[in-house]
Design a protein around this motif. Structure first.
Motif, mmCIF file in Angstrom:
data_model
loop_
_atom_site.group_PDB
_atom_site.id
_atom_site.type_symbol
_atom_site.label_atom_id
_atom_site.label_comp_id
_atom_site.label_asym_id
_atom_site.label_seq_id
_atom_site.Cartn_x
_atom_site.Cartn_y
_atom_site.Cartn_z
ATOM 1 N N VAL A 173 0.853 -1.187 0.000
ATOM 2 C CA VAL A 173 0.000 0.000 0.000
ATOM 3 C C VAL A 173 0.887 1.235 0.000
ATOM 4 C CG1 VAL A 173 -1.866 1.209 1.171
ATOM 5 C CG2 VAL A 173 -1.675 -1.271 1.384
ATOM 6 N N GLN A 174 0.597 2.160 -0.897
ATOM 7 C CA GLN A 174 1.363 3.407 -0.984
ATOM 8 C C GLN A 174 0.412 4.599 -0.982
ATOM 9 O OE1 GLN A 174 3.781 3.098 -4.550
ATOM 10 N NE2 GLN A 174 5.350 1.932 -3.468
ATOM 11 N N TYR A 175 0.948 5.760 -0.548
ATOM 12 C CA TYR A 175 0.181 7.005 -0.569
ATOM 13 C C TYR A 175 1.116 8.144 -0.924
ATOM 14 C CZ TYR A 175 2.268 8.186 3.928
ATOM 15 O OH TYR A 175 3.174 8.483 4.925
ATOM 16 N N ARG A 176 0.528 9.262 -1.319
ATOM 17 C CA ARG A 176 1.294 10.497 -1.562
ATOM 18 C C ARG A 176 0.345 11.669 -1.422
ATOM 19 N NH1 ARG A 176 1.825 10.477 -8.156
ATOM 20 N NH2 ARG A 176 -0.059 11.681 -8.473
ATOM 21 N N GLU A 177 0.917 12.845 -1.200
ATOM 22 C CA GLU A 177 0.093 14.052 -1.192
ATOM 23 C C GLU A 177 -0.513 14.215 -2.575
ATOM 24 O OE1 GLU A 177 2.082 17.535 0.241
ATOM 25 O OE2 GLU A 177 2.947 16.447 1.932
ATOM 26 N N GLU A 178 -1.677 14.830 -2.633
ATOM 27 C CA GLU A 178 -2.412 14.942 -3.894
ATOM 28 C C GLU A 178 -1.550 15.488 -5.032
ATOM 29 O OE1 GLU A 178 -6.668 16.585 -5.565
ATOM 30 O OE2 GLU A 178 -5.854 17.465 -3.751
ATOM 31 N N ASN A 179 -0.770 16.506 -4.749
ATOM 32 C CA ASN A 179 0.080 17.088 -5.798
ATOM 33 C C ASN A 179 1.543 16.696 -5.638
ATOM 34 O OD1 ASN A 179 -2.080 18.476 -7.074
ATOM 35 N ND2 ASN A 179 -2.035 19.965 -5.418
ATOM 36 N N GLY A 180 1.799 15.716 -4.798
ATOM 37 C CA GLY A 180 3.168 15.270 -4.562
ATOM 38 C C GLY A 180 3.681 14.395 -5.693
ATOM 39 N N ALA A 181 4.979 14.249 -5.733
ATOM 40 C CA ALA A 181 5.596 13.460 -6.798
ATOM 41 C C ALA A 181 6.005 12.071 -6.325
ATOM 42 C CB ALA A 181 6.823 14.198 -7.345
ATOM 43 N N GLU A 182 6.350 11.937 -5.053
ATOM 44 C CA GLU A 182 6.906 10.676 -4.573
ATOM 45 C C GLU A 182 5.895 9.866 -3.779
ATOM 46 O OE1 GLU A 182 10.788 10.527 -2.967
ATOM 47 O OE2 GLU A 182 11.420 12.330 -4.022
ATOM 48 N N TRP A 183 5.840 8.582 -4.088
ATOM 49 C CA TRP A 183 4.983 7.653 -3.352
ATOM 50 C C TRP A 183 5.706 7.179 -2.105
ATOM 51 C CZ3 TRP A 183 0.004 6.931 -4.365
ATOM 52 C CH2 TRP A 183 -0.473 7.296 -5.621
ATOM 53 N N VAL A 184 4.968 7.049 -1.016
ATOM 54 C CA VAL A 184 5.497 6.553 0.256
ATOM 55 C C VAL A 184 4.832 5.210 0.523
ATOM 56 C CG1 VAL A 184 5.647 6.975 2.745
ATOM 57 C CG2 VAL A 184 5.771 8.902 1.132
ATOM 58 N N THR A 185 5.621 4.211 0.852
ATOM 59 C CA THR A 185 5.054 2.901 1.154
ATOM 60 C C THR A 185 4.545 2.907 2.589
ATOM 61 O OG1 THR A 185 6.504 1.797 -0.420
ATOM 62 C CG2 THR A 185 5.529 0.425 1.303
ATOM 63 N N ALA A 186 3.233 2.735 2.734
ATOM 64 C CA ALA A 186 2.629 2.654 4.070
ATOM 65 C C ALA A 186 2.851 1.266 4.651
ATOM 66 C CB ALA A 186 1.132 2.960 3.997
ATOM 67 N N HIS A 187 2.822 0.257 3.801
ATOM 68 C CA HIS A 187 3.048 -1.126 4.236
ATOM 69 C C HIS A 187 3.421 -1.944 3.001
ATOM 70 C CE1 HIS A 187 2.826 -4.639 6.724
ATOM 71 N NE2 HIS A 187 2.322 -3.943 7.733
ATOM 72 N N ALA A 188 4.474 -2.745 3.091
ATOM 73 C CA ALA A 188 4.938 -3.527 1.941
ATOM 74 C C ALA A 188 4.416 -4.955 1.936
ATOM 75 C CB ALA A 188 6.462 -3.537 1.895
ATOM 76 N N ALA A 189 3.968 -5.462 3.071
ATOM 77 C CA ALA A 189 3.544 -6.861 3.155
ATOM 78 C C ALA A 189 2.366 -6.999 4.114
ATOM 79 C CB ALA A 189 4.711 -7.735 3.584
ATOM 80 N N LEU A 190 1.270 -6.348 3.798
ATOM 81 C CA LEU A 190 0.086 -6.350 4.651
ATOM 82 C C LEU A 190 -0.799 -7.547 4.309
ATOM 83 C CD1 LEU A 190 -1.310 -4.485 6.775
ATOM 84 C CD2 LEU A 190 -2.637 -3.581 4.874
ATOM 85 N N THR A 191 -1.256 -8.276 5.321
ATOM 86 C CA THR A 191 -2.071 -9.466 5.059
ATOM 87 C C THR A 191 -3.571 -9.166 5.015
ATOM 88 O OG1 THR A 191 -2.057 -10.011 7.411
ATOM 89 C CG2 THR A 191 -0.394 -11.077 6.026
ATOM 90 N N GLY A 192 -4.009 -8.024 5.500
ATOM 91 C CA GLY A 192 -5.425 -7.670 5.493
ATOM 92 C C GLY A 192 -5.811 -6.856 4.274
ATOM 93 N N VAL A 193 -7.048 -6.351 4.275
ATOM 94 C CA VAL A 193 -7.542 -5.542 3.159
ATOM 95 C C VAL A 193 -7.885 -4.115 3.601
ATOM 96 C CG1 VAL A 193 -8.354 -7.479 1.764
ATOM 97 C CG2 VAL A 193 -9.873 -6.448 3.467
ATOM 98 N N ALA A 194 -7.199 -3.643 4.641
ATOM 99 C CA ALA A 194 -7.357 -2.265 5.102
ATOM 100 C C ALA A 194 -6.088 -1.865 5.831
ATOM 101 C CB ALA A 194 -8.560 -2.125 6.032
ATOM 102 N N VAL A 195 -5.779 -0.575 5.792
ATOM 103 C CA VAL A 195 -4.619 -0.059 6.509
ATOM 104 C C VAL A 195 -4.998 1.280 7.141
ATOM 105 C CG1 VAL A 195 -3.612 1.132 4.505
ATOM 106 C CG2 VAL A 195 -2.128 0.410 6.369
#
Length: 155
Positions: free
Chosen positions: A71-93
């Motif tokens: 799962v990754q996120y970034r600011e709406e106008n940002g350029a770089e993606w940040v990994t919130a979690h690389a190996a999450l077993t569920g379907v929500a973070v």
């Protein structure tokens, strides 16, 4: 939605609107948008499940053969993606420490599947968002002043 585009090609688009009288000006071209490769699979966009003053929880539809997700996120106008979690077993973070008054885009893809050879066929999902943390209205800010409001968990 534009159909019949070639896989793995970049396209630029321009837009214009029409009112009751005439057509408006053309927009500037978009940056190159690349189509997915043939056979590439993509999940639906993640959805906002809930948000409070300090965090937001994003969820997505499970992929039956997936055992973990990135799962990754970034600011709406940002350029770089940040990994919130690389190996999450569920379907929500749930992501804490996001900045108020900023909107965030989210994406997800399987990071492990039952048939490891098929993992390369997965691209990141369509973008979810933009989602923003709720903020106090000016009236509430005036009523509560500079007080910090916390929930029952003291968050």
């Amino acid at each position: 939605r534009k159909k019949n585009l070639q896989p793995e090609h970049a396209y630029c688009f321009r837009f214009r609107a029409r009112d009751q009288i005439d057509w408006g000006e053309w927009s500037p071209p978009t940056e190159g948008l690349e189509t997915l490769g043939a056979g590439t699979r993509q999940m639906a966009a993640p959805q906002l499940q809930c948000a409070d003053g300090i965090s937001m929880t994003v969820k997505w539809e499970a992929v039956p053969e997936a055992t973990m997700y990135e799962v990754q996120y970034r600011e709406e106008n940002g350029a770089e993606w940040v990994t919130a979690h690389a190996a999450l077993t569920g379907v929500a973070v749930r992501k804490k420490n996001l900045e108020a008054k900023k909107a965030y885009l989210w994406r997800v893809k399987p990071s492990a599947v039952a048939d490891a050879a098929s993992l390369q066929n997965w691209a990141f999902s369509c973008l979810g968002g933009p989602f923003a943390l709720p903020v106090l209205s000016p009236l509430c800010q005036k009523l509560f002043g500079g007080a910090t409001i916390v929930n029952s968990k003291n968050e």
